[in-house]
Design an enzyme around this catalytic site. Structure first.
Site, PDB file in Angstrom:
ATOM      1  N   LEU C  74       0.795  -1.123   0.137  1.00 29.35           N
ATOM      2  CA  LEU C  74      -0.142  -0.167   0.083  1.00 29.35           C
ATOM      3  C   LEU C  74       0.697   1.322  -0.014  1.00 29.35           C
ATOM      4  O   LEU C  74       0.485   2.479   0.742  1.00 29.35           O
ATOM      5  CB  LEU C  74      -0.866  -0.033   1.271  1.00 29.35           C
ATOM      6  CG  LEU C  74      -2.292  -0.902   0.932  1.00 29.35           C
ATOM      7  CD1 LEU C  74      -2.920  -1.275   2.112  1.00 29.35           C
ATOM      8  CD2 LEU C  74      -3.141  -0.279  -0.067  1.00 29.35           C
ATOM      9  N   CYS C 131      -6.886  -5.989   2.855  1.00 28.72           N
ATOM     10  CA  CYS C 131      -5.192  -5.987   2.240  1.00 28.72           C
ATOM     11  C   CYS C 131      -4.259  -7.020   2.823  1.00 28.72           C
ATOM     12  O   CYS C 131      -4.302  -6.830   4.152  1.00 28.72           O
ATOM     13  CB  CYS C 131      -4.571  -4.806   2.221  1.00 28.72           C
ATOM     14  SG  CYS C 131      -4.963  -3.948   3.701  1.00 28.72           S
TER      15      CYS C 131
END
Ligand SMILES: Cc1cc2nc3c(=O)[nH]c(=O)nc-3n(C[C@H](O)[C@H](O)[C@H](O)COP(=O)(O)OP(=O)(O)OC[C@H]3O[C@@H](n4cnc5c(N)ncnc54)[C@H](O)[C@@H]3O)c2cc1C
Ligand SMILES: Cc1cc2nc3c(=O)[nH]c(=O)nc-3n(C[C@H](O)[C@H](O)[C@H](O)COP(=O)(O)OP(=O)(O)OC[C@H]3O[C@@H](n4cnc5c(N)ncnc54)[C@H](O)[C@@H]3O)c2cc1C
Ligand SMILES: Cc1cc2nc3c(=O)[nH]c(=O)nc-3n(C[C@H](O)[C@H](O)[C@H](O)COP(=O)(O)O)c2cc1C
Ligand SMILES: Cc1cc2nc3c(=O)[nH]c(=O)nc-3n(C[C@H](O)[C@H](O)[C@H](O)COP(=O)(O)O)c2cc1C
Ligand code: FES
Ligand code: FES
Lengths: 283, 305, 305, 283
Positions: C74, C131
């Site tokens: 990310l 995620c």
């Protein structure tokens, strides 16, 4: 009808690639064992890509064999990715083949029997091999091949059947060639004719084509009281060698079973693809 | 001198670390035309239940990118037929036989295990608590700690054969399932079974499988399988049979490095009927190239970058 | 006369049912050389966090059969930079912007949502609770009913924008997660995020990703994604954005048939930078061939065999 | 060094496939926009299969362009499945290409600068294009190309560089051709020579090759006080177009940043592949 024979996994060289009709190709491959041991109705399982997409092999009937040259042929319709990949391969390239697999047509021992072979679309592939086989065993004069297709340009192997010296009758759905209608209608009338012409001969029916046609052939044979009706079925196959149980069709448990009215799922790749119509249960 | 390829899974001694994925090798006989069954480390046969199961309607398989879905529904002739019809053939070979066992109730699992325990020629039981294609039982057991505990305990009491519990990947935490099985007395673990998936034909607007959903197998799932084997290898101390997408010798080596003591070749056999033997040979030639003498040195020895 | 391709996801009106998979379309600008951003139904941008995140070390991606693993971690410049640097470009287009939001704590998620709520040109928030490549937070929230409930409730209070919760597939029961998100006030759901996986290089005997594990995406996971979309569509009543392995128009149609109201193209963009637009056009040409006037007729209309 | 130019996604016909050295192929493709707008150092991303395995495109530097004919070339080592598939494609087939992508080498405006180009292995691919480019802009007499490889047969583009009219020096690790040792050793000595011969000229270094070589080039340039050292890096790429953040390398935040000693992960596909050595942080 399953024969215990030697099966191979082999990388076969492609020695011929021809488009014999629109979207229909013939591939000739080198593999002496398959050429020598295959029987009509059996198939081979072809790996169309060295990669994992498409992942699975594609089954094709043995269409012709040349045991002397050690070659065999496939005849196939290009309908999806696998057949496209096969068709695009170049002469000289090699392709992995497993075979021969499955059961074969039983042509019997009766020298006076009349043999009626019914081919729908690419069903002509094994019927071609079968026609040749029966000619050699029982003589061509007892063989009639009924070839059906949607339209005239899709009729397959006509010239080859004529070359074998068998009687050939054609049917097209659009009437562009031969009888207008389904090849199964032609079959019904031909059986009747045959019964009149040769009242003392047994009639043996062999058919390969799409599932609805197979069902109709079975129905016609039942109606006409035909004792020997052999059908070659098509099923999506994952393994082709009898281990995954994916390719099933409903079949009677058989005369010798304790529960003769019971059914089971039969593996088309191993117990078939050729079945006696009486074994099959249609849904 | 010679390389050592043999491994032990509980009391089962495998001459090489390769067995077959249950349901992808039939009962062994089908493949004997293609491979010498003496050349595989063990033969794991298709799941057997107490009574014969008819299985699911056709279509049962569909190809997907680098994988396939199956919804066979565990068609099998039942444990008694297996023992009388299939086992005698397998006894000819000098290869341990592992029987995959399915059931719709704890008692059924235990009863199948009990019958196999008495049969000659069975080396191990692989408890299939993870089949996604059967309505009752099975997968329900495999996706909760309670379910696994219950089945494994019952089967453990029913047999002294090597007991291998086969885990479902369709869970949040595979290590919790692994620990539950170990605590309940399993001798070894095998993983992964198939990932639950489906496929739709856009042109007919129908599911491609009669059963709607099926189990995803093949190279597509290898990354997930490898991750789970690695996680489980960190979490428990029993031997692991790793599987999921193994087609080549180096695929198998990846599983060994991740912590599997042995591997199974499943869908790979559909691509190459000789895959199980080729994988075993591939491991050997890898070891030769890498100058590794004992396959057990590989187990769990993956390094981080 | 004309076909209707437009769909609604909460208050977001999409001119066609195709958005972009977060993290596979950057902030839109990178792709504007290849596609007219007015031609996609919505633009879902890469996950943004409160502070800038550096992301994980290289290697971050590895190709797998019909798929890929990523462990980007990310990397992003933070929400303030996103608003000041990236959003102005996106405002030029007549296309709704959905911002994927990540955080390491509930408060962080809520704060990012609050800042986006005030920014001009944001139509929706996609809550990334799934995620797999970030050590703290994130996935931990997405794999339990409690975690999802907590984050969704907090963010729901922080914004009146359309709130889409993106579910992780790495769970035993995706419908439980979906229900939790709906009960906590989400307007819509998107699924699936990536499946947790890993890959090992047998020759170097190391993991191929610096982060060890990564998220599996691409055609390989489509069967799993399709199954989960179908399950969730049966379980809840909010709109669903389906994704996982969509590359072509008919792939998208399969998701619509399974019950998705819209779809996202992720990894497909890597194979074909124009994929999102090509998929939208593919849906339209499918509808033409099938004589379907309104894309909404497709939604959930899959039949069983 | 990123240029805002038109990028295309196009199916390009392959018009030439040649093996130029063992396992090294040149493919010539037709795509007028790429031929016209590419700059040296930029790359294209090639889809090597219509299927999903392999799934991702493969990046290759633009090796040569012919804007008149609208063609461009790739030069590549067959190291894995993707390059094998590309090499096996037949002339006449089409392949999907995205490009031109990434940053390019900056050859400066200084007419008196000496340009030293360093190619390791297939790093010769973009160096070839660059050599041609500099020749056209600044004249060939100011250009030296140092080509390195493991062994003589792996030295690439030698004849082409000679044809450009630039000075060529060779290094092989096994000494089978030219200087025995690493091309970076040759670089160090060549820089020293160049400083002596042309004390007033600025030296510009450009290099492409494996990562360890790039690092060594950076070190040599630092040691020699070279101001302009441009390196083309290689990274595994998923998208090639800047959206996935996969292809990163550590880079300084830059002179204008508020935190000049801070670093970030820079996308090699978009911010690179060509970097000024000073931007890079080696680990
Ligand atoms: C024993 C056997 C023998 C066969 N012999 C021949 C032959 O001689 N000549 C010939 O042309 N074909 C034959 N077939 C059919 C052939 O196997 C398929 O046409 C082929 O696998 C299609 O592959 P594909 O990748 O091109 O199509 P795909 O992309 O896999 O499929 C295209 C479409 O066809 C459907 N389809 C694929 N395979 C089958 C199947 N087996 N049955 C029904 N529908 C299917 C798919 O669902 C899809 O809609 C035979 C099949 C079997 C089982
Ligand atoms: C901007 C750029 C320009 C390039 N230009 C050229 C060129 O002009 N000529 C040329 O021959 N090659 C070039 N490459 C490298 C080329 O992309 C790879 O060789 C190719 O992708 C390998 O594909 P494959 O499928 O054959 O190998 P794979 O089967 O994918 O891989 C084989 C082996 O190589 C490794 N590998 C694969 N890709 C890379 C990579 N990008 N970096 C490092 N290791 C890798 C794999 O880990 C594996 O061990 C370039 C790479 C980049 C990033
Ligand atoms: C057609 C098919 C049938 C299967 N049947 C069983 C079974 O009966 N019992 C079982 O535990 N696993 C069964 N499996 C799962 C495999 O044994 C294996 O765990 C899974 O397929 C993953 O490995 P693979 O990717 O190598 O196939 C079956 C898999 C396939 C493809
Ligand atoms: C490189 C990459 C980066 C991703 N980054 C994000 C992200 O920032 N936030 C998120 O919610 N999902 C992220 N995803 C997941 C995708 O949005 C999508 O859910 C997943 O990849 C499945 O779809 P696909 O198979 O079409 O790629 C990422 C996926 C990839 C491949
Ligand atoms: S295809 Fe596997 S059993 Fe027939
Ligand atoms: S390869 Fe995707 S950002 Fe560079």
């Amino acid at each position: 009808m399953r024969d215990e024979i030697s099966r191979v996994v082999a990388d076969c060289e492609i020695i011929e690639q021809v488009e014999v009709a629109p979207h229909v190709f013939r591939s000739v491959l080198v593999e002496p064992t398959i050429a020598r041991t295959s029987k009509p109705g059996q198939f081979v399982n072809v790996r169309v890509c060295e990669c994992y997409d498409p992942l699975l092999r594609r089954p094709f009937s043995v269409h012709a064999v040349d045991p002397e040259k050690g070659t065999f042929s496939l005849l196939y319709d290009v309908i999806g990715r696998g057949t496209k990949l096969l068709m695009e391969m170049h002469v000289g390239e090699k392709v992995s083949v497993v075979g021969p697999l499955g059961s074969s047509f039983d042509v019997g021992e009766d020298p006076s029997a009349r043999h009626i072979l019914v081919a729908g679309g690419c069903g002509a592939a094994p019927i071609h091999f079968l026609s040749d086989w029966i000619c050699k065993k029982h003589g061509c004069d007892k063989v009639t091949v009924l070839v059906g297709a949607k339209t005239g340009t899709a009729l397959l192997c006509q010239a080859e059947f004529v070359a074998h010296g068998v009687e050939v009758k054609l049917a097209t759905e659009d009437g562009s060639f031969g009888f207008k209608g389904f090849v199964t209608e032609l079959l019904a009338s031909h059986i009747e004719e045959s019964k009149v012409k040769n009242p003392d001969s047994a009639i043996r029916i062999y058919a390969c084509g799409p599932m609805p046609m197979m069902r109709e052939v079975a129905r016609v044979c039942g109606e006409q009281g035909i004792k020997s009706c052999q059908l070659s079925l098509e099923r999506t196959m994952a393994c082709g060698i009898g281990v995954c149980m994916g390719c099933v069709t409903k079949a009677q448990d058989g005369c010798c079973s304790h529960h003769p009215d019971e059914w089971h799922y039969s593996r088309v790749c191993t117990d078939g693809p050729v079945y006696d119509a009486k074994e099959l249960i249609w849904e | 001198m010679g390389m050592n390829l043999s491994v032990e899974i509980g009391k089962i001694r495998m001459k090489n670390p390769v067995t077959t994925g249950s349901g992808t090798f039939g009962s062994g006989q089908e493949l004997s035309d293609f491979v010498d069954l003496n050349m595989v480390g063990a033969i794991t046969v298709k799941g057997v239940s107490l009574e014969p199961w008819k299985g699911n309607p056709y279509p049962r398989t569909v190809e997907t990118p680098a994988g396939m879905l199956n919804a066979i529904g565990l068609q099998n002739d039942g444990v008694d037929n297996f023992i009388s019809q299939k086992l005698p053939f397998l006894r000819q070979f000098d290869t341990p036989v592992i029987v995959n066992v399915v059931g719709q109730s704890v008692e059924e699992y235990a009863e199948v295990a009990r019958r196999l325990d008495k049969a000659e020629g069975v080396s191990g039981i692989e408890l299939n608590v993870s089949c996604p294609n059967v309505k009752q039982g099975c997968m329900v057991f495999g996706t909760s700690v309670e379910g696994i505990t219950e089945v494994v305990q019952a089967v453990r009491q029913a047999t002294s054969l090597t007991l291998i519990t086969k885990l479902s990947p369709n869970v949040t935490d595979i290590t919790a399932m692994a620990r539950a099985a170990v605590d309940a007395g399993t001798d070894a673990l095998s993983l992964i079974n198939t990932l639950l998936g489906t496929a739709i034909d856009p042109w007919t607007q129908t599911f491609r499988l009669a059963n709607i959903t099926g189990g995803l197998s093949g190279p597509a799932i290898k990354p997930v399988a490898l991750r789970m084997v690695w996680q489980v290898a960190q979490a428990v101390d029993v031997p692991i049979i790793g599987m999921g997408g193994i087609v080549t010798g180096t695929d198998a080596v990846e599983f060994l490095l991740a912590g599997a003591d042995a591997v199974a070749v499943g869908t790979g056999t559909f691509i190459n009927p000789k895959a199980a033997v080729d994988v075993a040979e591939g491991i050997a030639s890898y070891m030769e190239k890498m100058k590794i003498d004992d396959v057990r040195e590989l187990v769990g020895s993956v390094k981080t970058l």
